[in-house]
Write a protein that holds these residues in place. Structure first.
Motif, PDB file in Angstrom:
ATOM      1  N   PHE A   1     -87.197  39.079 -45.312  1.00  0.00           N
ATOM      2  CA  PHE A   1     -88.147  40.049 -44.765  1.00  0.00           C
ATOM      3  C   PHE A   1     -87.597  40.763 -43.528  1.00  0.00           C
ATOM      4  N   LEU A   2     -86.445  40.314 -43.003  1.00  0.00           N
ATOM      5  CA  LEU A   2     -85.932  40.862 -41.746  1.00  0.00           C
ATOM      6  C   LEU A   2     -85.300  42.262 -41.824  1.00  0.00           C
ATOM      7  N   PRO A   3     -84.583  42.630 -42.895  1.00  0.00           N
ATOM      8  CA  PRO A   3     -83.931  43.957 -42.872  1.00  0.00           C
ATOM      9  C   PRO A   3     -84.836  45.137 -42.543  1.00  0.00           C
ATOM     10  N   PRO A   4     -86.037  45.253 -43.111  1.00  0.00           N
ATOM     11  CA  PRO A   4     -86.856  46.408 -42.704  1.00  0.00           C
ATOM     12  C   PRO A   4     -87.302  46.321 -41.243  1.00  0.00           C
ATOM     13  N   ILE A   5     -87.411  45.109 -40.734  1.00  0.00           N
ATOM     14  CA  ILE A   5     -87.800  44.953 -39.320  1.00  0.00           C
ATOM     15  C   ILE A   5     -86.661  45.402 -38.419  1.00  0.00           C
ATOM     16  N   TYR A   6     -85.435  44.926 -38.693  1.00  0.00           N
ATOM     17  CA  TYR A   6     -84.354  45.338 -37.799  1.00  0.00           C
ATOM     18  C   TYR A   6     -83.944  46.788 -38.022  1.00  0.00           C
ATOM     19  N   ALA A   7     -84.204  47.343 -39.198  1.00  0.00           N
ATOM     20  CA  ALA A   7     -83.990  48.785 -39.384  1.00  0.00           C
ATOM     21  C   ALA A   7     -84.999  49.576 -38.555  1.00  0.00           C
ATOM     22  N   SER A   8     -86.227  49.088 -38.497  1.00  0.00           N
ATOM     23  CA  SER A   8     -87.255  49.741 -37.671  1.00  0.00           C
ATOM     24  C   SER A   8     -86.904  49.658 -36.191  1.00  0.00           C
ATOM     25  N   ILE A   9     -86.320  48.544 -35.787  1.00  0.00           N
ATOM     26  CA  ILE A   9     -85.878  48.407 -34.396  1.00  0.00           C
ATOM     27  C   ILE A   9     -84.770  49.421 -34.103  1.00  0.00           C
ATOM     28  N   ASN A  10     -83.871  49.633 -35.062  1.00  0.00           N
ATOM     29  CA  ASN A  10     -82.837  50.664 -34.898  1.00  0.00           C
ATOM     30  C   ASN A  10     -83.474  52.044 -34.744  1.00  0.00           C
ATOM     31  N   ALA A  11     -84.486  52.324 -35.556  1.00  0.00           N
ATOM     32  CA  ALA A  11     -85.170  53.616 -35.460  1.00  0.00           C
ATOM     33  C   ALA A  11     -85.838  53.766 -34.093  1.00  0.00           C
ATOM     34  N   LEU A  12     -86.475  52.705 -33.626  1.00  0.00           N
ATOM     35  CA  LEU A  12     -87.108  52.732 -32.308  1.00  0.00           C
ATOM     36  C   LEU A  12     -86.057  52.954 -31.215  1.00  0.00           C
ATOM     37  N   THR A  13     -84.917  52.305 -31.353  1.00  0.00           N
ATOM     38  CA  THR A  13     -83.830  52.488 -30.386  1.00  0.00           C
ATOM     39  C   THR A  13     -83.410  53.950 -30.337  1.00  0.00           C
ATOM     40  N   ALA A  14     -83.246  54.573 -31.488  1.00  0.00           N
ATOM     41  CA  ALA A  14     -82.857  55.990 -31.542  1.00  0.00           C
ATOM     42  C   ALA A  14     -83.890  56.856 -30.831  1.00  0.00           C
TER      43      ALA A  14
END
Length: 175
Positions: free
Chosen positions: A42-55
């Motif tokens: 379940f983690l990949p969409p969460i850490y992808a969202s964190i990348n988006a938030l970082t951007a």
């Protein structure tokens, strides 16, 4: 928080230690699996969202400093660093519990995916010391030096954050 030049030199040692240790630890994780631990799929969409938030934080942070809002810029950059640390922890947790997912696309899209993935990986290693040096120069009050390196750090870090999301979106059908 003002930092003396002597303290900056201590930070520089830690910057280089972390800049070497983090990529080595991440690389080592691909050969380490914790037995008996449930796959954290379940983690990949969460850490992808964190990348988006970082951007988003990076873009807004640069906008704020251009408006002269140094305090908000500083807060946004600290949150962006925190997001990057959180991303790294979740990414590592996923990879010590799960096998890597193979990309299943074909044709030209496969080459695009691997180009984005390769540049993402290489730049994610390169950006570590840039982010840390940029941060240390800011907290040391060395704003001229901070701005000078931030002009390099910002596009690298933004590319890593955005390309992380693109890589996730491209590989997500194959999880």
């Amino acid at each position: 928080m003002e930092t003396s030049v002597r303290d900056t030199k201590k930070y520089n040692l830690w910057i280089w230690i972390l800049s070497i240790a983090i990529p080595l630890a991440v690389a080592a994780l691909f050969s380490v699996k914790i037995p008996g631990v449930q796959r954290l799929g379940f983690l990949p969409p969460i850490y992808a969202s964190i990348n988006a938030l970082t951007a988003i934080l990076l873009v807004v942070g640069v906008y704020q400093i251009r408006k002269g809002n140094r305090k908000l810029h500083e807060q946004l950059m600290k949150i962006a660093i925190g997001c990057s640390v959180m991303f790294l922890m979740l990414y590592m947790a996923y990879h010590i519990t799960s096998d890597s997912t193979a990309y299943g696309g074909e044709g030209m899209l496969k080459y695009v995916y691997y180009f984005i993935l390769l540049t993402h990986i290489l730049l994610s290693i390169i950006v570590i010391p840039f982010v840390l040096i940029t941060y240390v120069r800011a907290i040391a009050g060395q704003y001229y030096k901070h701005r000078k390196i931030a002009r390099i750090t910002y596009p690298l870090w933004l590319y890593v954050a955005v390309s992380g999301v693109v890589v996730y979106l491209m590989i997500s059908p194959y999880y």
